[in-house]
Motif scaffolding. Structure first.
Motif, PDB file in Angstrom:
ATOM      1  N   ALA A  97       0.211  -4.777   9.293  1.00  0.00           N
ATOM      2  CA  ALA A  97       0.291  -5.496   8.245  1.00  0.00           C
ATOM      3  C   ALA A  97      -1.426  -4.763   7.908  1.00  0.00           C
ATOM      4  CB  ALA A  97       0.576  -6.381   8.592  1.00  0.00           C
TER       5      ALA A  97
ATOM      6  N   GLY B 290      -1.445  -2.678   4.444  1.00  0.00           N
ATOM      7  CA  GLY B 290      -2.367  -4.117   3.248  1.00  0.00           C
ATOM      8  C   GLY B 290      -3.076  -3.062   2.113  1.00  0.00           C
TER       9      GLY B 290
ATOM     10  N   SER C  33      -1.954  -9.168   5.997  1.00  0.00           N
ATOM     11  CA  SER C  33      -1.123  -8.074   4.180  1.00  0.00           C
ATOM     12  C   SER C  33      -2.093  -8.456   3.241  1.00  0.00           C
ATOM     13  CB  SER C  33       0.502  -8.502   4.516  1.00  0.00           C
ATOM     14  OG  SER C  33       0.754  -6.887   3.872  1.00  0.00           O
TER      15      SER C  33
ATOM     16  N   GLU D 177       5.619  -9.162   4.142  1.00  0.00           N
ATOM     17  CA  GLU D 177       5.285  -8.980   5.652  1.00  0.00           C
ATOM     18  C   GLU D 177       6.035 -10.515   5.951  1.00  0.00           C
ATOM     19  OE1 GLU D 177       4.137  -6.150   8.551  1.00  0.00           O
ATOM     20  OE2 GLU D 177       4.305  -5.843   6.485  1.00  0.00           O
TER      21      GLU D 177
END
Length: 359
Positions: free
Chosen positions: A139, A143, A278, A187
């Motif tokens: 993540a 991200g 994220s 997410e």
């Protein structure tokens, strides 16, 4: 055997110092671990010590002077002292796979085989760390990269359309907030859904207390174990064992437990953790392309600085991904850079189509 040449002795001395340095890396890592991992690392260091003894024998004892360890080995040692074991083991995995002993006639077949085994051992140790990092790390990386690329593309496209510096700044901040919230929510939903699907695939446990009363033969019970990934012979043996244990009067409950189906929920990670990483990492990445406009820059200088800052960040995230995946860091870093700049170039060209040149 013929008298070794000066070149041979230099090569053996280099092998010697590299083996010593690698053993030291494994010992330093072992000092920061416990239990089984510590024992495995210490045994790896011991194996490197056997290789060291081989080269010492060929050299006829400790040389008067020794070369420095290779750059790769010195970097492993530095990382072992300053970073966590995951990065070091990922690099060591590649290093063990590039052993020169396969082609060196003075290295024994056992030493070459050791290096191949070491690669698999280190791969297994590194895999443990990757599994622990996988949910939040995935993540975080996605991200950060999405924030870098999407906001760079946004400000490049708007800037190319001739928008004012204030409008570019406003658009960049709006893109940061919208994208971070969207990434975090997406997410969370993704990881939560994945965990729920994995939970649904985990096998349930028998009502063990009723096994003695079931009107089933072992072959039918074996079908349960076969659906859990066991071979026909292994499933039959397990079924016979389970029924025999359940029919013993002195056994109240024979726990069978899930068999043959790995539990991947730990690999997926926590939905809230993934959402947090994220959101945070998207925002951290997305702020970088906007920094020149935040500090009052405009026009071409702002765009150039944004490209430089984002390029450095993309190289850094790509290198980290390369390190943790056991791949070449430079190749992954350049791949990230090309992808990010490619997306920015496309939006810049689109901005030119719909506006005027920067000014």
């Amino acid at each position: 055997m013929s008298e070794p040449s000066a070149r041979d002795r230099r090569r053996w001395a280099q092998y010697l110092v590299n083996e010593r340095a690698e053993a030291r890396v494994y010992r330093e890592l072992a000092g920061r671990r416990s239990g089984q991992e510590r024992e495995i690392l210490l045994q790896l260091a011991e194996a490197e010590g056997r290789h060291e003894a081989h080269w010492l024998t060929l050299l006829g004892g400790e040389p008067a002077s020794l070369p420095r360890a290779s750059k790769r080995t010195r970097m492993l040692g530095w990382m072992a002292r300053h970073f966590g074991p995951i990065f070091v083991l990922a690099l060591a995995q590649n290093a063990e796979g590039r052993s020169p002993y396969d082609d060196d006639p003075h290295a024994t077949a056992a030493m070459a085989a050791d290096e191949k085994v070491h690669q698999e051992v280190v791969r297994g140790l590194a895999a443990r760390g990757r599994r622990q990092l996988s949910g939040g790390f995935r993540a975080a990386v996605f991200g950060a990269n999405d924030g870098l690329v999407s906001n760079l593309a946004l400000v490049m496209g708007i800037g190319a359309a001739g928008a004012s510096a204030q409008f570019v700044l406003f658009s960049g901040i709006a893109g940061l907030l919208a994208g971070a919230l969207s990434m975090g929510a997406g997410e969370y939903v993704s990881v939560r859904s994945q965990r729920e699907m994995l939970e649904a695939t985990q096998p349930g446990e028998f009502a063990d207390g009723i096994l003695p009363d079931l009107d089933l033969d072992a072959n039918e019970l074996a079908l349960v174990y076969r659906t859990r990934g066991m071979s026909a012979d292994a499933a039959l043996a397990r079924a016979e064992q389970t029924l025999a244990r359940a029919r013993r009067p002195d056994v109240v409950a024979a726990h069978t437990g899930p068999v043959g189906v790995p539990d991947d929920r730990d690999v997926v990670g926590s939905a809230w953790r993934a959402a947090f990483f994220s959101f945070l990492c998207f925002a951290s990445g997305a702020i970088i392309p906007v920094l020149p406009w935040i500090f009052g820059m405009a026009g071409v200088p702002a765009v150039v600085l944004a490209l430089v800052l984002v390029g450095l960040a993309l190289l850094g995230t790509g290198a980290i991904v390369g390190l943790l995946s056991g791949a070449a860091p430079l190749r992954r870093a350049l791949r990230q850079l090309l992808i990010g700049y490619g997306a920015a170039a496309v939006t810049y060209l689109l901005g030119l189509l719909f506006g005027v040149s920067l000014g």
